[in-house]
Scaffold this motif. Structure first.
Motif, mmCIF file in Angstrom:
data_model
loop_
_atom_site.group_PDB
_atom_site.id
_atom_site.type_symbol
_atom_site.label_atom_id
_atom_site.label_comp_id
_atom_site.label_asym_id
_atom_site.label_seq_id
_atom_site.Cartn_x
_atom_site.Cartn_y
_atom_site.Cartn_z
ATOM 1 N N LEU A 7 42.020 41.260 36.558
ATOM 2 C CA LEU A 7 42.428 42.659 36.472
ATOM 3 C C LEU A 7 43.946 42.726 36.382
ATOM 4 C CD1 LEU A 7 40.269 44.398 39.222
ATOM 5 C CD2 LEU A 7 39.708 43.932 36.856
ATOM 6 N N THR A 8 44.449 43.333 35.326
ATOM 7 C CA THR A 8 45.899 43.472 35.160
ATOM 8 C C THR A 8 46.336 44.927 35.260
ATOM 9 O OG1 THR A 8 45.626 43.580 32.762
ATOM 10 C CG2 THR A 8 46.105 41.409 33.724
ATOM 11 N N GLN A 9 45.351 45.844 35.344
ATOM 12 C CA GLN A 9 45.668 47.264 35.468
ATOM 13 C C GLN A 9 44.989 47.839 36.688
ATOM 14 O OE1 GLN A 9 44.457 48.970 31.724
ATOM 15 N NE2 GLN A 9 46.469 48.625 30.834
ATOM 16 N N GLY A 10 45.703 48.747 37.356
ATOM 17 C CA GLY A 10 45.171 49.399 38.541
ATOM 18 C C GLY A 10 44.823 50.844 38.255
ATOM 19 N N LEU A 11 45.063 51.698 39.234
ATOM 20 C CA LEU A 11 44.790 53.125 39.102
ATOM 21 C C LEU A 11 45.607 53.724 37.969
ATOM 22 C CD1 LEU A 11 44.864 54.021 42.896
ATOM 23 C CD2 LEU A 11 42.845 53.798 41.446
ATOM 24 N N ASN A 12 45.020 54.641 37.249
ATOM 25 C CA ASN A 12 45.695 55.354 36.153
ATOM 26 C C ASN A 12 46.227 54.424 35.065
ATOM 27 O OD1 ASN A 12 45.271 57.758 37.612
ATOM 28 N ND2 ASN A 12 47.138 57.401 38.779
ATOM 29 N N GLY A 13 45.696 53.228 34.964
ATOM 30 C CA GLY A 13 46.129 52.299 33.929
ATOM 31 C C GLY A 13 47.471 51.644 34.175
ATOM 32 N N ASP A 14 48.020 51.817 35.388
ATOM 33 C CA ASP A 14 49.302 51.185 35.717
ATOM 34 C C ASP A 14 49.143 49.670 35.791
ATOM 35 O OD1 ASP A 14 50.437 53.713 35.947
ATOM 36 O OD2 ASP A 14 50.085 53.818 38.111
ATOM 37 N N SER A 15 50.149 48.938 35.303
ATOM 38 C CA SER A 15 50.109 47.476 35.372
ATOM 39 C C SER A 15 50.238 47.017 36.816
ATOM 40 C CB SER A 15 51.251 46.874 34.548
ATOM 41 O OG SER A 15 51.043 47.134 33.188
ATOM 42 N N LEU A 16 49.439 46.016 37.157
ATOM 43 C CA LEU A 16 49.519 45.440 38.500
ATOM 44 C C LEU A 16 50.609 44.375 38.526
ATOM 45 C CD1 LEU A 16 45.720 44.937 39.317
ATOM 46 C CD2 LEU A 16 47.235 46.714 40.212
ATOM 47 N N ARG A 17 51.517 44.468 39.486
ATOM 48 C CA ARG A 17 52.539 43.424 39.652
ATOM 49 C C ARG A 17 51.896 42.096 40.019
ATOM 50 N NH1 ARG A 17 56.851 44.538 43.871
ATOM 51 N NH2 ARG A 17 57.474 42.458 43.307
ATOM 52 N N PHE A 18 50.795 42.194 40.761
ATOM 53 C CA PHE A 18 50.069 41.007 41.209
ATOM 54 C C PHE A 18 48.619 41.143 40.734
ATOM 55 C CE2 PHE A 18 53.404 42.010 44.278
ATOM 56 C CZ PHE A 18 54.153 40.843 44.205
ATOM 57 N N PRO A 19 48.307 40.611 39.541
ATOM 58 C CA PRO A 19 46.945 40.745 39.012
ATOM 59 C C PRO A 19 45.902 40.192 39.982
ATOM 60 C CG PRO A 19 48.435 39.889 37.343
ATOM 61 C CD PRO A 19 49.186 39.874 38.636
ATOM 62 N N LEU A 20 44.702 40.710 39.883
ATOM 63 C CA LEU A 20 43.606 40.301 40.759
ATOM 64 C C LEU A 20 42.603 39.471 39.966
ATOM 65 C CD1 LEU A 20 43.128 43.711 42.582
ATOM 66 C CD2 LEU A 20 44.323 41.681 43.427
ATOM 67 N N HIS A 21 42.156 38.383 40.564
ATOM 68 C CA HIS A 21 41.224 37.450 39.933
ATOM 69 C C HIS A 21 39.867 37.626 40.613
ATOM 70 C CE1 HIS A 21 40.883 33.104 38.158
ATOM 71 N NE2 HIS A 21 40.032 33.940 37.633
ATOM 72 N N LEU A 22 38.890 38.184 39.904
ATOM 73 C CA LEU A 22 37.556 38.434 40.450
ATOM 74 C C LEU A 22 36.592 37.349 40.001
ATOM 75 C CD1 LEU A 22 38.822 41.400 40.340
ATOM 76 C CD2 LEU A 22 36.462 42.136 40.283
ATOM 77 N N PHE A 23 35.903 36.755 40.970
ATOM 78 C CA PHE A 23 34.845 35.793 40.687
ATOM 79 C C PHE A 23 33.518 36.469 41.030
ATOM 80 C CE2 PHE A 23 38.637 33.402 41.468
ATOM 81 C CZ PHE A 23 38.599 32.374 40.548
ATOM 82 N N TYR A 24 32.527 36.317 40.158
ATOM 83 C CA TYR A 24 31.247 36.990 40.362
ATOM 84 C C TYR A 24 30.103 36.099 39.891
ATOM 85 C CZ TYR A 24 31.612 37.910 35.358
ATOM 86 O OH TYR A 24 31.734 37.754 34.003
ATOM 87 N N CYS A 25 28.888 36.518 40.251
ATOM 88 C CA CYS A 25 27.686 35.772 39.893
ATOM 89 C C CYS A 25 27.031 36.413 38.673
ATOM 90 C CB CYS A 25 26.717 35.763 41.075
ATOM 91 S SG CYS A 25 25.144 34.971 40.702
ATOM 92 N N PRO A 26 27.073 35.776 37.495
ATOM 93 C CA PRO A 26 26.499 36.379 36.294
ATOM 94 C C PRO A 26 24.983 36.568 36.374
ATOM 95 C CG PRO A 26 27.187 34.124 35.853
ATOM 96 C CD PRO A 26 27.667 34.460 37.232
ATOM 97 N N ILE A 27 24.294 35.707 37.117
ATOM 98 C CA ILE A 27 22.830 35.832 37.239
ATOM 99 C C ILE A 27 22.476 37.100 38.009
ATOM 100 C CG2 ILE A 27 20.789 34.806 38.332
ATOM 101 C CD1 ILE A 27 21.857 32.078 37.497
ATOM 102 N N SER A 28 23.192 37.375 39.101
ATOM 103 C CA SER A 28 22.932 38.596 39.881
ATOM 104 C C SER A 28 23.197 39.834 39.043
ATOM 105 C CB SER A 28 23.804 38.628 41.139
ATOM 106 O OG SER A 28 23.468 37.569 42.001
ATOM 107 N N LEU A 29 24.277 39.814 38.254
ATOM 108 C CA LEU A 29 24.573 40.964 37.399
ATOM 109 C C LEU A 29 23.486 41.161 36.342
ATOM 110 C CD1 LEU A 29 28.422 40.959 36.652
ATOM 111 C CD2 LEU A 29 27.111 42.567 38.018
ATOM 112 N N ALA A 30 23.012 40.070 35.754
ATOM 113 C CA ALA A 30 22.003 40.158 34.696
ATOM 114 C C ALA A 30 20.672 40.690 35.221
ATOM 115 C CB ALA A 30 21.805 38.789 34.047
#
Length: 199
Positions: free
Chosen positions: A119-142
């Protein structure tokens, strides 16, 4: 090549470390002994044969990369709130400028190999100074299950589609994404915005 590291207790430069885990640095045996009640909870043996319980070893420090630890936010499907967890990161084998450590996240995902998004954008499309790296389970999402109750709660159930499975969030230490810093609950607004827009 000799390097010195700050003593875990007093920050004085030292080349001595705990011989059991080889990741904690102390300027004296007394400082290791003083810190042992706290350190013993994180002291993992670096090999099957270990001194008991510890000893201080002095010597030349080689440039072998040591595990780096940061805090991340874990959204577990069965929990109502995210909680802070410790995540170990493996630096590159050869120290290189600009190479980000590899987070060791597999233990947080039992169903499959996790995938990630940055994630490089936060609220209202503002750029994040410190991007967030999300790890997720693709099987659970599917398969659409289990619904992540912690994410459902931070979005007040207003997301058009429920997020499923565990999510682990790490925070980069800058926009160049060359390392990680500690994530905290201060990152929840940007995460909430992301989950509210997930379709």
């Amino acid at each position: 090549m000799t390097s010195s590291y700050p003593c875990t207790l007093c920050c004085r430069p030292t080349t001595m470390w705990c011989s059991r885990c080889q990741r904690a640095w102390y300027c004296s045996a007394q400082h290791l002994e003083t810190d042992w009640p706290r350190h013993r909870r994180e002291c993992l043996a670096s090999s099957a044969i270990t001194p008991a319980p510890y000893q201080l070893v002095a010597g030349t420090v080689s440039m072998v990369p040591q595990l780096v630890t940061v805090t991340g936010l874990l959204f577990s499907p069965e929990q109502e709130r995210p909680h802070v967890v410790t995540v170990h990161c493996q630096p590159a084998q050869l120290p290189q400028q600009g190479v980000c450590p590899t987070p060791l996240v597999q233990d947080f995902f039992t169903d499959s190999q996790p995938q990630s998004v940055v994630l490089t954008q936060g609220l209202n499309g503002d750029s994040l100074r410190f991007p967030l790296h999300l790890f997720y389970c693709p099987i659970s999402l599917a398969r659409g299950a289990p619904v992540n109750r912690a994410i459902y709660r931070i979005t007040s159930g207003a997301a058009p589609k429920a997020w499923c499975g565990p999510v682990l969030v790490l925070k980069f230490n800058g926009s160049r994404k060359q390392g990680y810093s500690d994530a905290s609950t201060n990152d929840l607004p940007a995460l909430s915005a992301y989950f509210l827009n997930y379709k």
